[in-house]
Design an enzyme around this catalytic site. Sequence first.
Site, PDB file in Angstrom:
ATOM      1  CG  ASP A 289    -104.359  -8.609  28.164  1.00  0.00           C
ATOM      2  OD1 ASP A 289    -103.459  -9.471  27.871  1.00  0.00           O
ATOM      3  OD2 ASP A 289    -104.139  -7.644  28.864  1.00  0.00           O
ATOM      4  CG  ASP A 447     -98.472 -10.182  35.699  1.00  0.00           C
ATOM      5  OD1 ASP A 447     -98.259  -9.698  34.367  1.00  0.00           O
ATOM      6  OD2 ASP A 447     -99.003 -11.148  35.916  1.00  0.00           O
TER       7      ASP A 447
HETATM    8  O1  1PR Z   1    -101.288 -15.466  36.824  1.00  0.00           O
HETATM    9  O2  1PR Z   1    -100.783 -17.366  35.604  1.00  0.00           O
HETATM   10  O3  1PR Z   1    -103.310 -16.911  35.679  1.00  0.00           O
HETATM   11  O4  1PR Z   1    -101.788 -15.911  34.510  1.00  0.00           O
HETATM   12  C1  1PR Z   1    -102.594 -14.665  34.178  1.00  0.00           C
HETATM   13  C2  1PR Z   1    -102.065 -13.782  32.944  1.00  0.00           C
HETATM   14  O5  1PR Z   1    -102.780 -12.751  32.604  1.00  0.00           O
HETATM   15  C3  1PR Z   1    -100.589 -13.177  33.346  1.00  0.00           C
HETATM   16  O6  1PR Z   1     -99.810 -13.356  32.225  1.00  0.00           O
HETATM   17  C4  1PR Z   1    -100.867 -11.588  33.387  1.00  0.00           C
HETATM   18  O7  1PR Z   1    -100.053 -10.845  33.087  1.00  0.00           O
HETATM   19  C5  1PR Z   1    -102.216 -11.306  32.682  1.00  0.00           C
HETATM   20  N1  1PR Z   1    -103.147 -10.545  33.370  1.00  0.00           N
HETATM   21  C6  1PR Z   1    -103.914 -10.710  34.528  1.00  0.00           C
HETATM   22  N2  1PR Z   1    -104.598  -9.547  34.532  1.00  0.00           N
HETATM   23  C7  1PR Z   1    -104.594  -8.751  33.760  1.00  0.00           C
HETATM   24  C8  1PR Z   1    -104.907  -7.357  33.307  1.00  0.00           C
HETATM   25  O8  1PR Z   1    -104.823  -6.683  32.470  1.00  0.00           O
HETATM   26  N3  1PR Z   1    -105.891  -6.941  34.436  1.00  0.00           N
HETATM   27  N4  1PR Z   1    -103.000  -8.707  31.903  1.00  0.00           N
HETATM   28  C9  1PR Z   1    -103.659  -9.362  32.723  1.00  0.00           C
HETATM   29  C10 1PR Z   1    -101.866  -8.457  31.589  1.00  0.00           C
HETATM   30  C11 1PR Z   1    -100.517  -7.594  30.186  1.00  0.00           C
HETATM   31  C12 1PR Z   1     -99.971  -7.567  28.885  1.00  0.00           C
HETATM   32  C13 1PR Z   1    -100.318  -6.346  28.085  1.00  0.00           C
HETATM   33  C14 1PR Z   1     -99.206  -5.484  27.819  1.00  0.00           C
HETATM   34  C15 1PR Z   1     -99.279  -4.726  26.790  1.00  0.00           C
HETATM   35  N5  1PR Z   1    -101.770  -7.801  30.369  1.00  0.00           N
HETATM   36  O9  1PR Z   1     -99.452  -8.800  28.377  1.00  0.00           O
HETATM   37  O10 1PR Z   1    -101.091  -7.025  26.970  1.00  0.00           O
HETATM   38  O11 1PR Z   1     -98.941  -4.861  29.197  1.00  0.00           O
HETATM   39  O12 1PR Z   1    -100.139  -3.777  26.775  1.00  0.00           O
HETATM   40  P1  1PR Z   1    -100.050  -2.291  25.968  1.00  0.00           P
HETATM   41  O13 1PR Z   1     -99.177  -2.585  24.797  1.00  0.00           O
HETATM   42  O14 1PR Z   1    -101.495  -2.032  25.879  1.00  0.00           O
HETATM   43  O15 1PR Z   1     -99.396  -1.457  27.148  1.00  0.00           O
HETATM   44  P2  1PR Z   1    -101.930 -16.572  35.674  1.00  0.00           P
END
Ligand code: 1PR
Length: 592
Positions: A289, A447
């Site tokens: 991320d 999400d």
């Molecule tokens: O909506 O097209 O602009 O895409 C935004 C992207 O950014 C989406 O794929 C969304 O999942 C991601 N995103 C947005 N905000 C966050 C955040 O964390 N605040 N990250 C975010 C989401 C989720 C996972 C993470 C897993 C594994 N991250 O991919 O890496 O949950 O984590 P873990 O192993 O530590 O539990 P758009």
Amino acid sequence: MEAATFTSASQFLAVGNPASSSSCYGSYSPRLLRYKLNTNALKFKAHTSSSIRASASSDGDSVVTLLDYGAGNVRSVRNAIRFLGFGIKDVQTPEDILKAKRLIFPGVGAFAAAMDVLNKNGMAEALCTYIEQDRPFLGICLGLQLLFESSDENGPVKGLGLIPGVVGRFDSSKGIRVPHIGWNALEITKDSGILDEIGNRHVYFVHSYRAIPSGDNQDWVSSTCNYGDNFIASIRKGNVHAVQFHPEKSGDVGLSILERFLNQESKRTKKPVQGKASKLAKRVIACLDVRANDNGDLVVTKGDQYDVREHTKENEVRNLGKPVDLAGQYYKDGADEVSFLNITGFRDFPLGDLPMLQVLRYTSENVFVPLTVGGGIRDFTDGNGRYYSSLEVASEYFRSGADKVSIGSDAVYAAEEYLKSGVKTGKSSLEQISRVYGNQAVVVSIDPRRVYLKDPKDVEFKAVKVRNLGPNGEEYAWYQCTVNGGREGRPIGAFELAKAVEELGAGEILLNCIDCDGQGKGFDIDLIKLISDAVSIPVIASSGAGAVEHFSEVFNETNASAALAAGIFHRKEVPIQSVKEHLLKEGIEVRA
Ligand code: 1PR
């Protein structure tokens, strides 16, 4: 359609109807006839082996001719060639093909569009001549398929007609997920030269169409792969090679294949490295991320249930390292893919986010497994009133080194619209990008957040019985989709979304779970089972991995094709290799 990366949408869309192009073939392919009559023209050469190294050919000629026919970006092939110490000469005219000492043809895009371009600019004829003269040739992916008589992809469409057979779509009614994405095993059927060194190891495939071995083409086939049925994974006759998989995305094994092709004349001894590949492997994906911190530096961050700020007085963005360094590390550690999510892409326009594009460019120079990038893929009008389509945004990501793009928020809006109207407008980002680049290049990132229910009939969305009861003893939950990084809940469930985006052209689903994200307590098995049983495209399980056992649990209890983790890898709590060793011990096939 095979993976494609077009320099611009207009370039692709300018490609006309293949039926109207000046084909050099009649109803019976003269190429095929000539080949049948002229098989002696192809002399088999001795083949030996060597280790991977960044060195040019021993014949002193370190330049490779690349046929990038203008419909796509072949950045990863270029990067791999350069990594191996070779320079590249681009084909500009058919004469460049005829003058080449070695020719690589990494076909991208749709079969019909590729044939049309080749026919119109005279390259089809030059290619046929070059191959008939048994000169060193390596076709990759569509570069293999085009050698056949025809393809069913938006067809039938005539191919170069050098190899007997028709390229057809995988049959998903056989219970397989299409596209065929991932690391699969080869059955080597004859001395293949370039494959001699790989032994029994996995290589990376991504495609929906394939050619089937038959009595008519058996003298060409050098390896097959099993996915639903046996299909042709590679061909070899004399100096002519082609592979359905992507050596430039197959890690060290792939580089050794390319290196053997490039160093054809050097003396080698055959030393196959023995692996245990037997079928499509489950994938382990490292996710980064990425966002700018408060100083404006691009950092890898990681949230707890999507909250990425430290709970300190300064409340700064959690910084877990530099994106390019970490991606390189995970590649060395054995990650089967690396994903970058630009998590503030929903509010920052990605084409203004040059550091993210730079991250992709640098990463793709040294990381030879598939790269996915997501964040901010949508139509956008900038401050000067300039409109950018989501296709342009995606194209820039592809040009910078991405193999797949991941769409989050915009896919939710598209699915809502589609479910409401029942009409595919063709205008959503999903439809536009998958039409041009193929659905295997489009991931939808979901999400969802769990919403507990006493009674599944309380909502119009698909609810499931959950293994862990809700705070008030609720036995059921539905999974509400969110947009803008979990900030806004939408009136659509993960189940409904997944089915809709599959119809709209998604090739894969990245299934997060806000409740589990960063908790280290394991994946949400109820959710992953629900979605992986609902769709026939591959599903990547994400969120919650905290121990190696969580990976075997998700593969044993659901139909997930891949499992993704972030926090445990960034904090170095569990190395990727330990995950793989554990899975192998549990009898789950992974790429070693
Ligand atoms: O909506 O097209 O602009 O895409 C935004 C992207 O950014 C989406 O794929 C969304 O999942 C991601 N995103 C947005 N905000 C966050 C955040 O964390 N605040 N990250 C975010 C989401 C989720 C996972 C993470 C897993 C594994 N991250 O991919 O890496 O949950 O984590 P873990 O192993 O530590 O539990 P758009």
